[in-house]
Design a protein around this motif. Structure first.
Motif, PDB file in Angstrom:
ATOM      1  N   GLN A 279     -69.692 -47.811 -57.518  1.00 48.06           N
ATOM      2  CA  GLN A 279     -70.062 -46.407 -57.348  1.00 48.06           C
ATOM      3  C   GLN A 279     -71.572 -46.242 -57.395  1.00 48.06           C
ATOM      4  O   GLN A 279     -72.289 -47.030 -58.019  1.00 48.06           O
TER       5      GLN A 279
ATOM      6  N   GLN B  94     -57.010 -40.224 -54.264  1.00 48.30           N
ATOM      7  CA  GLN B  94     -58.235 -40.154 -53.468  1.00 48.30           C
ATOM      8  C   GLN B  94     -59.364 -39.553 -54.295  1.00 48.30           C
ATOM      9  O   GLN B  94     -59.342 -38.384 -54.652  1.00 48.30           O
TER      10      GLN B  94
ATOM     11  N   GLY C  84     -63.374 -38.373 -54.593  1.00 45.03           N
ATOM     12  CA  GLY C  84     -64.251 -37.758 -53.604  1.00 45.03           C
ATOM     13  C   GLY C  84     -65.122 -36.675 -54.197  1.00 45.03           C
ATOM     14  O   GLY C  84     -64.836 -36.132 -55.264  1.00 45.03           O
TER      15      GLY C  84
ATOM     16  N   TRP D 135     -66.584 -45.457 -53.588  1.00 46.03           N
ATOM     17  CA  TRP D 135     -65.880 -44.917 -54.752  1.00 46.03           C
ATOM     18  C   TRP D 135     -65.193 -46.023 -55.530  1.00 46.03           C
ATOM     19  O   TRP D 135     -65.119 -45.971 -56.757  1.00 46.03           O
TER      20      TRP D 135
ATOM     21  N   GLU E 217     -71.428 -41.323 -50.888  1.00 47.35           N
ATOM     22  CA  GLU E 217     -70.143 -40.786 -51.336  1.00 47.35           C
ATOM     23  C   GLU E 217     -70.281 -39.540 -52.216  1.00 47.35           C
ATOM     24  O   GLU E 217     -69.554 -38.560 -52.015  1.00 47.35           O
TER      25      GLU E 217
ATOM     26  N   TYR F 103     -57.600 -44.148 -48.349  1.00 47.84           N
ATOM     27  CA  TYR F 103     -58.981 -43.663 -48.363  1.00 47.84           C
ATOM     28  C   TYR F 103     -59.441 -43.328 -49.782  1.00 47.84           C
ATOM     29  O   TYR F 103     -58.790 -42.574 -50.509  1.00 47.84           O
ATOM     30  N   HIS F 104     -60.569 -43.932 -50.190  1.00 50.44           N
ATOM     31  CA  HIS F 104     -61.213 -43.636 -51.482  1.00 50.44           C
ATOM     32  C   HIS F 104     -60.315 -43.929 -52.680  1.00 50.44           C
ATOM     33  O   HIS F 104     -60.506 -43.356 -53.753  1.00 50.44           O
TER      34      HIS F 104
END
Length: 720
Positions: free
Chosen positions: A64, A237, A239, A355, A399, A531-532
């Motif tokens: 991250q 996810q 985000g 992430w 991100e 995703y993520h």
């Protein structure tokens, strides 16, 4: 006589060998033979083994933004670029505002019975699904960056489908009040921050986001990762809820000397928000009462989805304890200096933070960018020189808010507006493997289409069907539906750009033509279900692209575009496409808002005339360009600069109405969904307002008209 014949024969053979050797050198050497040889070198020189090794190194552990591992990757990229022969390779630091979960006090929701006992608590982690989980997976905590901190406990929970403006309007029509409620919203369709904003505007006190199996696990919970690309029940996810650069230094770079606003004044949500997997979401959705949700709102869980409202015998407590702090992040930049125009810059970039492991987003593209740096460095060592300087950019902290790229754009805004030719972005190689897809401003449409016809198709089934290039499958599977022509045209569809990646500041603040390349999923298939999530690993990348042929195709496409813009004497911009786009979009705008404009007494006549004037000046400009002396560098500079200025002319120093940090009056991220753009955004924003003032609309209409007239004048080489 015999001696002279031997001498003559030897001379002839020597001459013939010389011709053969020279021919072989011309044909085989990458630094001779012109642009065509370089195109072949880019296509043939991309090595999947090299991409595989870069990808493996990037995805060893989570990284991250702001973490120690994140900095290690930045330093490693810098070392790679120096080794590949890039010059002026630097780490450029920014002290930015970041948001992280608290490992000692993780975020979660709890369901309580009528006696206050906790009957279910959401999992702050994502359960391992492999016999040997990858390094660091147990440290990944679920959170949404820049959520408000706090604890809310309520007996009112509402389900709001995807959380779009239309979804909330429908809830209101059905008599469901979200005021004082925690709202459960599934991921998909639009930017997560917009979902939260719509909920907060209607009085929600908290939001729980989740990935529904209908969108991410259509084959059921058993047919999921690591056996397929679909999301297991605990997949969550992560985000950000804000995508606009550093929140403490809006409009200015987060350098040491920057003024920073107080945290409470940042443009971020005022309610707590937490993402969960569908296993946890089912627990809370199953206790909802009220009317059955509409059929189109029903998801993939084995239950009837209800709209909710007051809970009978239950309460839900949502706890968010994120830690916000100022931290140092580093962009990595390096260059191959142009020979004829070293002060004109072709930017090629991608971010490196993730992430979790970033197996697809962004490491698939980061590995590809590293391969291009290796390949172009090899060309440079062999004698190739670009006409313009090629700038490689590996952005930090994308991100949590497209931060690194935005801070760079703000720090060097004057230089970039004057000298940057184009920004070529790839956020990730693929969401799926159905077809190549490009998002771009209209001035780049033609060069993207032409280049896609040169790149071999990585889809073997499509090649067997006779579609041998990226273009062939793209136009076959995503044909453009032109509103002016009945049925599909022979042109492929382009997606619009929004706020979701590093092109944001370059197109919407600096007026620099931008694109983003990606392989897309089929229209009805989920795009990148993991995703993520904690399962977006190197193994996932290889599951989606075992032989890395799609990675190779992306490198070829990306590299050829970089070659085009860095070497072509005349910039390959599609001015006619831009003119046609503006005309068609204004027609669409008038069809949608014409009645309201008439009611307000606002005329579009002047803007109509300005759009037509731009079209005429483009036609005249292209005629003069065809007749110009392309051997004269000063003439080339004049025409190329005029084309660059044509788009810069749409930048307003005052920004858009109520959005002063966005300057482009023709294109801007939509307020309904930040992942796509609105055309004529300020006018659309005003006309969506219930009690809009006619004066405000007239004022902005005049501003847009002025910028179209400036754009037209940029191509005429005169003031009047």
């Amino acid at each position: 006589m015999r001696s002279s014949m031997i001498v003559g024969l030897v001379a002839s053979i020597t001459a013939m060998l010389a011709v053969i050797i020279i021919t072989m050198v011309v044909v085989m050497s990458p630094n001779t033979g012109g642009l065509k040889s370089y195109e072949d070198f880019v296509i043939n020189g991309v090595k999947t083994d090299s991409i595989r090794e870069f990808l493996r190194n990037l995805t060893v552990s989570p990284h991250q933004a702001g973490s120690a591992r994140d900095l290690d990757i930045a330093k490693w990229i810098k070392d790679q670029w120096i080794e590949h022969g890039l010059s002026n390779v630097k780490l450029i630091p920014y002290e930015v505002f970041l948001s992280h979960p608290d490992a000692d006090n993780p975020n979660m929701f709890h369901i309580l019975d009528n006696e206050g006992n906790v009957t279910h608590s959401s999992n702050p982690h994502q359960p391992p699904v492999e016999d040997t989980p990858p390094v660091g997976q147990e440290s990944i905590l679920s959170f949404n960056a820049f959520s408000a901190n706090g604890t809310v406990q309520v007996s009112r929970v509402v389900y709001a489908n995807y959380g779009s403006l239309d979804d909330f309007d429908l809830l209101e029509e059905m008599g469901v009040d979200v005021g004082g409620a925690i709202v459960v919203i599934r991921y998909g369709k639009l930017f997560r921050g917009d979902k939260v904003r719509f909920a907060e505007e209607r009085g929600a006190v908290g939001v729980i986001l989740y990935t529904d199996p209908k969108d991410a696990a259509p084959l059921g919970p058993e047919a999921t990762y690591p056996n397929t690309v679909y999301a297991p029940p605990g997949s969550t996810q992560l985000g950000s809820l804000a995508l606009q650069g550093d929140l403490l230094t809006p409009g200015y770079p987060a350098t040491e000397s920057a003024h920073r606003i107080p945290e409470e004044q940042t443009d971020s949500p005022g309610i707590p928000v937490q993402p969960v997997g569908y296993e946890d979401a089912q627990q809370i959705l199953s206790i909802l009462e009220g009317d059955r949700a509409p059929d189109e709102w029903q998801g993939g869980l084995d239950m009837d989805y209800k709209l909710g409202g007051d809970l009978a015998g239950h309460e839900v407590r949502l706890e968010v304890h994120n830690v916000n702090s100022r931290e140092q992040v580093y962009n990595v930049v390096g260059a191959l200096i142009g020979q004829e125009e070293p002060d004109r810059y072709v930017l090629i970039g991608n971010h490196y933070d993730a992430w979790t492991y970033g197996g697809i987003d962004p490491s698939s593209a980061t590995a590809t960018l590293l391969e291009l740096a290796r390949l172009f460095g090899e060309m440079y060592r062999d004698g190739w020189r670009p006409r313009r300087t090629l700038v490689f950019c590996s952005w930090a902290a994308e991100e949590p808010g497209v931060i690194g790229s935005t801070e760079f754009a703000e720090q060097f805004s004057a230089i970039l507006k004057d000298r940057a030719v184009v920004y070529l972005n790839v956020d990730m190689v693929m969401e799926g493997n159905y077809s190549f897809m490009a998002s771009a401003v209209p001035t780049l449409y033609d060069v993207i289409v032409d280049t896609s016809k040169l790149v071999p198709n990585p889809d073997r089934d499509e090649v067997e069907a006779g579609r041998g290039t990226l273009y062939d499958t793209w136009v076959h599977r995503f044909p453009k539906n032109d509103s002016l022509v009945e049925g599909p045209t022979s042109q492929p569809l382009f997606h619009s750009l929004g706020t979701g990646s590093d092109f944001r500041a370059y197109v919407f603040n600096l007026g620099i033509p931008c694109l983003d390349l990606c392989f897309a999923s089929a229209p009805d298939d989920p795009g990148l279900p993991l995703y993520h999530s904690a399962y977006e690993t190197n193994d996932l990348a290889l599951l989606m692209d075992r032989d890395l042929l799609y990675h190779q195709a992306t490198a070829r496409m990306w590299g050829l575009l970089a070659l085009e813009f860095s070497t072509r004497p005349v910039l390959p911009f599609s001015l006619k496409q831009f003119s046609d786009f503006a005309k068609e979009e204004f027609k669409i705008f008038k069809n949608k808002f014409g009645a309201k404009l008439l009611l307000l007494g606002v005329s579009t006549a002047n803007l109509d005339a300005a759009i037509k004037s731009l079209g005429k000046n483009i036609d005249d400009f292209l005629e003069r360009l065809d007749a110009a002396d392309w051997n004269n560098d000063l003439v080339l500079r004049t025409y190329n600069d005029a084309m660059m200025l044509m788009e810069r002319a749409f930048l307003s120093p005052f920004g858009l109405p109520d959005r002063p940090l966005l300057n482009h009056v023709l294109l801007a991220p939509s307020t309904l969904n930040g992942y796509v753009w609105d055309v004529f955004p300020g006018l659309r924003d005003l006309l969506r307002t219930t009690n809009v003032s006619a004066t405000d609309v007239k004022e902005h209409m005049a501003a847009v008209t002025h910028h179209f007239n400036m754009s037209a004048s940029a191509l005429s080489f005169r003031f009047w």
